[in-house]
Scaffold this motif. Sequence first.
Motif, mmCIF file in Angstrom:
data_model
loop_
_atom_site.group_PDB
_atom_site.id
_atom_site.type_symbol
_atom_site.label_atom_id
_atom_site.label_comp_id
_atom_site.label_asym_id
_atom_site.label_seq_id
_atom_site.Cartn_x
_atom_site.Cartn_y
_atom_site.Cartn_z
ATOM 1 N N GLU A 116 0.825 -1.209 0.000
ATOM 2 C CA GLU A 116 0.000 0.000 0.000
ATOM 3 C C GLU A 116 0.860 1.261 0.000
ATOM 4 N N ILE A 117 1.957 1.236 0.761
ATOM 5 C CA ILE A 117 2.870 2.378 0.778
ATOM 6 C C ILE A 117 3.449 2.596 -0.615
ATOM 7 N N GLU A 118 3.890 1.549 -1.264
ATOM 8 C CA GLU A 118 4.438 1.676 -2.623
ATOM 9 C C GLU A 118 3.380 2.202 -3.592
ATOM 10 N N ARG A 119 2.164 1.684 -3.464
ATOM 11 C CA ARG A 119 1.074 2.137 -4.336
ATOM 12 C C ARG A 119 0.796 3.620 -4.107
ATOM 13 N N CYS A 120 0.739 4.020 -2.850
ATOM 14 C CA CYS A 120 0.468 5.427 -2.527
ATOM 15 C C CYS A 120 1.614 6.323 -2.981
ATOM 16 N N GLN A 121 2.850 5.841 -2.881
ATOM 17 C CA GLN A 121 3.992 6.637 -3.342
ATOM 18 C C GLN A 121 3.939 6.833 -4.850
ATOM 19 N N GLN A 122 3.487 5.816 -5.578
ATOM 20 C CA GLN A 122 3.345 5.956 -7.025
ATOM 21 C C GLN A 122 2.259 6.988 -7.346
ATOM 22 N N ILE A 123 1.163 6.935 -6.616
ATOM 23 C CA ILE A 123 0.096 7.920 -6.804
ATOM 24 C C ILE A 123 0.622 9.311 -6.467
ATOM 25 N N GLU A 124 1.390 9.417 -5.374
ATOM 26 C CA GLU A 124 1.964 10.704 -4.969
ATOM 27 C C GLU A 124 2.853 11.271 -6.072
ATOM 28 N N LYS A 125 3.700 10.430 -6.645
ATOM 29 C CA LYS A 125 4.567 10.886 -7.737
ATOM 30 C C LYS A 125 3.743 11.362 -8.923
ATOM 31 N N GLY A 126 2.693 10.617 -9.231
ATOM 32 C CA GLY A 126 1.816 11.016 -10.329
ATOM 33 C C GLY A 126 1.156 12.358 -10.062
ATOM 34 N N LEU A 127 0.708 12.554 -8.834
ATOM 35 C CA LEU A 127 0.069 13.821 -8.475
ATOM 36 C C LEU A 127 1.082 14.965 -8.491
ATOM 37 N N GLN A 128 2.307 14.695 -8.045
ATOM 38 C CA GLN A 128 3.341 15.733 -8.084
ATOM 39 C C GLN A 128 3.643 16.122 -9.524
ATOM 40 N N THR A 129 3.720 15.136 -10.401
ATOM 41 C CA THR A 129 3.966 15.407 -11.816
ATOM 42 C C THR A 129 2.814 16.222 -12.398
ATOM 43 N N LEU A 130 1.601 15.840 -12.046
ATOM 44 C CA LEU A 130 0.428 16.568 -12.520
ATOM 45 C C LEU A 130 0.436 17.994 -11.990
ATOM 46 N N GLN A 131 0.772 18.156 -10.709
ATOM 47 C CA GLN A 131 0.837 19.497 -10.117
ATOM 48 C C GLN A 131 1.904 20.314 -10.821
ATOM 49 N N ASN A 132 3.062 19.714 -11.077
ATOM 50 C CA ASN A 132 4.129 20.429 -11.780
ATOM 51 C C ASN A 132 3.691 20.807 -13.183
ATOM 52 N N ALA A 133 2.951 19.918 -13.836
ATOM 53 C CA ALA A 133 2.464 20.218 -15.180
ATOM 54 C C ALA A 133 1.480 21.384 -15.128
#
Length: 85
Positions: free
Chosen positions: A24-41
């Motif tokens: 779950e931590i790994e899954r959430c970290q992947q989601i976090e990275k995706g959201l950070q990328t989206l926020q940066n975009a």
Amino acid sequence: MNHFNRLVSEQMVTMEKLLYVQAEIERCQQIEKGLQTLQNATDLESIQTDIQLMKKELKEIQLIFEKQTEEVINSYLEKNLTPSM
């Protein structure tokens, strides 16, 4: 059930929880990275929009400056080419 078997059984349950939480931590970290990328975009898009607006404003200011320069030159020429009385 003897004490040893009970301890091993409890340890297996704990191990399952541990593996689940790690996954779950790994899954959430992947989601976090995706959201950070989206926020940066989103930020990038906002900055690009700001840059385009500033370029437009700069162009307008340059045109005003060019007109003012022409007026200054024309005024100078008129003053210096008109015979003094």
